[in-house]
Design a protein around this motif. Structure first.
Motif, PDB file in Angstrom:
ATOM      1  N   LEU A  20       0.807  -1.225   0.017  1.00 13.08           N
ATOM      2  CA  LEU A  20      -0.039  -0.085   0.012  1.00 13.08           C
ATOM      3  C   LEU A  20       0.798   1.338  -0.140  1.00 13.08           C
ATOM      4  O   LEU A  20       0.518   1.954  -0.779  1.00 13.08           O
ATOM      5  N   THR A  21       1.921   1.404   0.772  1.00 13.20           N
ATOM      6  CA  THR A  21       2.846   2.194   0.799  1.00 13.20           C
ATOM      7  C   THR A  21       3.483   2.565  -0.748  1.00 13.20           C
ATOM      8  O   THR A  21       3.675   3.374  -1.125  1.00 13.20           O
TER       9      THR A  21
ATOM     10  N   SER B 285       1.130   3.977  -2.922  1.00 13.53           N
ATOM     11  CA  SER B 285       0.985   5.341  -2.529  1.00 13.53           C
ATOM     12  C   SER B 285       2.150   6.463  -3.139  1.00 13.53           C
ATOM     13  O   SER B 285       1.766   7.265  -3.640  1.00 13.53           O
ATOM     14  N   GLU B 286       3.473   5.624  -2.812  1.00 12.86           N
ATOM     15  CA  GLU B 286       4.597   6.620  -3.303  1.00 12.86           C
ATOM     16  C   GLU B 286       4.330   6.502  -5.000  1.00 12.86           C
ATOM     17  O   GLU B 286       4.839   7.878  -5.480  1.00 12.86           O
TER      18      GLU B 286
END
Lengths: 98, 372, 290
Positions: free
Chosen positions: B76-77, B80-81
């Motif tokens: 998920l990170t 997002s990035e």
């Protein structure tokens, strides 16, 4: 505030949310919410998002929210940040944020 | 409290070391390294490269996570990035291809499915309103007063450049329909700029009645809809290559405008075109979708001096500076523009801008070969 | 007498950590807008912290915001957000002189007036991160009545000293200087963070050292360290039992209006009584040492 360009705030991590704002195709305000907890909290999230937008004076544009179970304070914060980025705001009216 | 993962952006062209490590990570995940990616987001944990995701303009590619770290918050990170990085680089409308079994993961990351070839691949975009508002805009352009059983045609052309062959096809189709929707491919990576291509088409179809000229979009014969890369990577060949593009047309664009027929030029002895047109019939008319079928009408290309007129032939003649022969293949405005603007762009000894080298990162080769 | 053993650092841009950190019950929570926040997220972290500070749960715990230095483009906006949101304490990084604190204080007061917050209600804390800061520690500690403490920040300090973190020898002078300055100014002193999360023994050894030196507590970067720290600062049963008798005797002396307090025939004076009260406070917060 007027959204003049596409902008993004937040993340997709748990307890956070990703907010995307854009000037939008139409003249009105469109809010689209997707959430892991849509069943229980969809209305509540919608209310917080719209309330935050209203306090900021946002009346037009497209606002897309991908919620990952964030608290109301995080929802407010991410919506405020995305709007400020999309409005290219130079100054902050703190009273509109609290 | 701190994050144990360190994320940052890498331009693979400028860092051989990062590129090597990205290649190794992709390899360990069964993925190929994509040469056209301009920038990667990479993640390191204790110095080790554990995740990456790349961007080729607005298409997310080469997402990989070390198998030991899957299933946690890292993915998920990472997403997002990469979305933040894309916005920073001016791309807010993103696309990605994934296998259907991964669709639910990407749905949790703000991506929405656009078209699926069951068992093979799904195209997704990062907005819930993208295709919907595009179709709303198309719907607003529907001509009024047509009977319910009207025959409504659609043509998609790249017009690189606009030839007498294109003009002939458009006129023919318009004569056979109650209304014709003509789209000019908007991906601006062809030899002739989009602005010029559109202007020449506009000029060339002036006076044809019952016709609406449309700008193309990301949803039609674009880098996003022709996933050359994905299919090469997955070893999927043949039928699926054009399926996503055609399914988007059948499921979304055609219903928005009520298009019942799609017209396409054909060359009797060209294997690629034959195959493409067969694909078109399969995906627009066959059982691969529940949307109403769109009938495919093949029209033999008009000929000049015995050979079918094609845009690629015009470009070939331009390269050999054979203006006299070009004059016989294109409308006058196209000829003038080629002579005044584009002839000087062809430099002696420079890499061939017209062959596959110059065209390959332009429109997908398959779309070009098929004569769009 | 506020207990400040543990000050938990939270990256200001992290919504999940901001939404849950209170459950770990540190003595203070520090929302970081400085080093833990990337340049891209300076604005979002500021706004997130502004909103988080208004959560009811954060009214029950001491809140600290570490702002960016005031000579960066972010510092003044950070301060505006923190003071207006009602933070308890503003932590100034990279404090080199008393003047840095004075500038901060003037700004805080201006914002308090502008937003109608009680003048003086925003407390301050200064982090010392350089050789100059250590040399000026006493002047810094006495620079404002709003200061509740000073902290040593090891990472920048050892670089300024042209050395690196090791067994603590490299911080010896700075720890003593900061601690003495704090005690002379009658404010709290906080030690550096321990960053190797896997080395629990090293952490406990350092905690033992700084506790014996006299620090009030430590900045922490992982909630796992809170209980370890609190336990290390917890008194033994014997200490609690003795402190209880000291405080009882003091209360008795006060009740009888005696000028002198005695226990078992021995005279006990102010500092001993203060120490006993601190022991009981720690015991009340975290029990006796396990």
């Amino acid at each position: 505030m007027k959204i003049v360009k596409e902008a993004l705030a937040g993340t997709l991590e748990s307890s956070d949310l990703l907010v995307k704002v854009s000037p939008g195709p139409g003249t009105g305000l469109e809010v689209v919410i997707s959430s892991e907890v849509m069943q229980q909290f969809g209305l509540q999230i919608d209310h917080v998002v719209r309330d935050t937008l209203a306090r900021l004076g946002v009346t037009a544009g497209l606002v897309v929210v991908e919620d990952k179970g964030a608290l109301d304070c995080a929802i407010r914060a991410r919506v405020q940040t995305a709007v400020m980025r999309g409005a290219e705001a130079q100054t902050i009216d703190w009273s509109a944020l609290s | 409290m701190t994050d144990e993962f360190d994320f940052y952006a890498v331009e693979p062209a400028t860092s051989a070391r990062e590129r090597r490590e990205i290649r190794a990570l992709l390899g360990s995940c069964g993925l190929d390294y994509e040469e056209h990616i301009q920038v990667f987001v990479v993640c390191r944990a204790a110095g080790r490269l554990v995740a990456c995701a790349g961007l080729e303009s607005n298409i997310v590619k080469c997402c990989a996570i070390d198998p030991e770290l899957r299933g946690g918050s890292l993915s998920l990170t990472l997403l997002s990035e990469i979305v933040h990085l894309a916005y920073e680089r001016g791309h807010s409308h993103l696309f990605l291809y994934t296998r259907p079994e991964n669709v639910s993961f990407f749905q949790g990351c703000g991506f929405y499915a656009l078209a699926e070839v069951p068992g093979y691949v799904t195209l997704m975009e990062n907005t819930p309103v993208g295709i919907r508002s595009y179709c709303d805009r198309l719907r607003a352009l529907r001509p009024q007063g047509l009977p319910p059983d009207a025959k409504i045609g659609g043509i998609v052309i790249n017009a690189n450049p606009f030839t007498l062959g294109h003009q002939y096809l458009v006129k023919l189709a318009a004569a056979r329909c109650d209304w014709l929707h003509l789209f000019v491919v908007s991906e601006d990576v062809s030899f002739v700029s989009y602005r010029d291509r559109y202007a020449l088409v506009e000029e060339g179809v002036r006076g044809i009645e019952r016709l609406t000229l449309h700008h193309g979009s990301q949803y039609m014969v674009s880098r996003a809809t022709f996933p050359d890369y994905f299919f090469k990577e997955k070893g999927v060949v043949g039928d699926c290559c054009t399926a996503i593009d055609l399914l988007l047309f059948r499921n979304h664009i055609a219903p928005a405008l009520g298009i019942t027929h799609r017209f396409v030029g054909t060359e009797p002895f060209c294997e690629t075109t034959r195959k493409y047109n067969a694909d078109m019939k399969f995906w627009l008319q066959g059982a691969g979708s529940t949307a109403p079928a769109v009938t495919v009408i093949e029209e033999a290309r008009t000929r000049a001096g015995g050979t079918p007129i094609s845009a690629s032939e015009v470009r070939r003649l331009l390269r050999s500076r054979d203006l006299d022969r070009i004059r016989a293949l294109v409308p006058a405005p196209t000829f003038e523009l080629l002579r005044e603007k584009y002839l000087s762009k062809i430099l002696p000894f420079a890499p061939d801008p017209l062959g596959h080298g110059g065209e390959s990162d332009a429109l997908p080769r398959r779309a070009v070969a098929a004569g769009i | 007498m506020k207990l400040r053993r543990s000050m938990l650092f939270l990256p200001g841009a992290n919504a999940a950590m901001l939404s849950t950190a209170f459950v770990y019950k540190p003595d203070s929570i520090m929302f970081d807008l400085e080093d833990a926040v990337s340049l891209r997220e300076k604005d979002s972290a500021r706004i997130l912290v502004f909103n988080a500070l208004q959560l009811p749960v954060y009214r029950e715990i001491e809140t600290v915001v570490r702002i960016n230095p005031l000579n960066t483009p972010f510092g003044h906006l950070d301060l505006e957000a923190a003071v207006r949101a009602g933070v308890d304490v503003v932590r100034l990084p990279k404090t080199d002189s008393a003047e840095d604190v004075e500038v901060l204080e003037r700004e805080v007061e201006r914002i308090e007036r502008a937003c109608g917050r009680e003048i003086g209600s925003t407390k301050l804390m200064a982090a010392i991160e350089s050789a100059s800061g250590v040399i000026n520690a006493l002047a810094i500690a006495k620079a404002s009545p709003r200061l509740i403490g000073i902290a040593l920040a090891g990472f920048d300090y050892v670089m300024d000293m042209q050395t690196e973190r090791g067994d603590g020898t490299e911080l010896f002078y700075a720890r003593c200087a900061v601690l003495h300055a704090a005690r002379a100014a009658k404010i709290d002193a906080f030690d550096v963070v321990w960053s190797d999360l896997n080395d629990e023994a090293g952490f406990l050894k350092e905690v033992d050292l700084i506790k014996r030196l006299g620090f009030n507590g430590k900045s922490l970067i992982n909630p796992r360290q809170i209980e370890l720290l609190h336990n290390a600062y917890a008194p033994t049963e014997e200490e609690v039992e003795y402190a209880g008798r000291v405080v009882t005797a003091a209360a008795e002396g006060e009740r009888k209006g005696l000028g002198v307090v005695s226990l078992n025939g021995k005279m006990i004076d102010g500092p001993v009584i203060d120490h006993a009260r601190r022991v009981l406070q720690r015991a009340e917060a975290s029990g006796t040492r396990k």
